[in-house]
Motif scaffolding. Sequence first.
Motif, PDB file in Angstrom:
ATOM      1  N   ALA A  95      -9.146  -0.456  -3.597  1.00  0.00           N
ATOM      2  CA  ALA A  95      -9.353  -0.392  -1.819  1.00  0.00           C
ATOM      3  C   ALA A  95      -7.791   0.242  -1.459  1.00  0.00           C
ATOM      4  N   ILE A  96      -6.741  -0.926  -2.014  1.00  0.00           N
ATOM      5  CA  ILE A  96      -5.578   0.017  -1.392  1.00  0.00           C
ATOM      6  C   ILE A  96      -4.702   0.946  -2.015  1.00  0.00           C
ATOM      7  N   LEU A  97      -5.152   1.928  -2.509  1.00  0.00           N
ATOM      8  CA  LEU A  97      -5.169   2.698  -2.916  1.00  0.00           C
ATOM      9  C   LEU A  97      -5.383   3.698  -2.141  1.00  0.00           C
ATOM     10  N   HIS A  98      -7.556   3.440  -2.253  1.00  0.00           N
ATOM     11  CA  HIS A  98      -7.712   4.553  -1.111  1.00  0.00           C
ATOM     12  C   HIS A  98      -7.743   4.138   0.376  1.00  0.00           C
ATOM     13  N   MET A 128       0.289  -6.656  -0.542  1.00  0.00           N
ATOM     14  CA  MET A 128       0.836  -6.235   1.068  1.00  0.00           C
ATOM     15  C   MET A 128       2.124  -5.372   0.513  1.00  0.00           C
ATOM     16  N   GLN A 129       2.696  -6.168  -0.900  1.00  0.00           N
ATOM     17  CA  GLN A 129       4.038  -5.272  -1.052  1.00  0.00           C
ATOM     18  C   GLN A 129       3.787  -3.743  -1.526  1.00  0.00           C
ATOM     19  N   LEU A 130       1.769  -3.611  -2.014  1.00  0.00           N
ATOM     20  CA  LEU A 130       1.767  -2.202  -2.730  1.00  0.00           C
ATOM     21  C   LEU A 130       1.361  -1.434  -1.080  1.00  0.00           C
ATOM     22  N   LEU A 131       0.441  -2.443   0.089  1.00  0.00           N
ATOM     23  CA  LEU A 131       0.215  -1.275   1.004  1.00  0.00           C
ATOM     24  C   LEU A 131       1.468  -0.856   1.571  1.00  0.00           C
TER      25      LEU A 131
END
Length: 177
Positions: free
Chosen positions: A107-110, A9-12
């Motif tokens: 997936a988060i990067l994309h 969630m933090q990465l997002l």
Amino acid sequence: MTEQLDQYMQLLKLSYPDAVAELLQKYGPAKDSYFAEDNYQAFLAGETYSLPKNPAIDRTAEGLYCHHIDESRYLNLADPAMIKVQQYPYASQQKTRLVYCNLIEHAILHALIAIESKQEFGYAELEKELKPQIEKWYIEGEQPTSPAGAVECYQKAYLSADETFKLMIFIKELVKA
């Protein structure tokens, strides 16, 4: 919320460049380029018909995938057919333009790319490849038993079915917004 879900969630919440920087710090830089330059140039020139990936970039034994940072500007940078048609510059394949991530971080990067590019980039791979794999492994419970790298990739990114479902809904809402 588990620590793993909290990290996702933090990465997002980061911008794409900041998320890349975070993952570079977490996993370290690539030790080599995705393709050898001489092979790449020969392939673009039509002197060879195959473009083998550099085995030195593979970290699936650690549960990690290699992501092209420039996928925010180019489509399918690992696909020889697309490389041939688009004549992508070799610079996009160099070790300084690669980052490692686990399946969910990928997936988060994309998702971040899709958000920042208004779905011009990142979205197709998220929807066609990454999201189905995540749902198969973590929501449907189809754990991989082979090859060995797949088992490590499954374990490295692990979330419960409930956490995965919540995260995927959140990603979907962010990307569609």
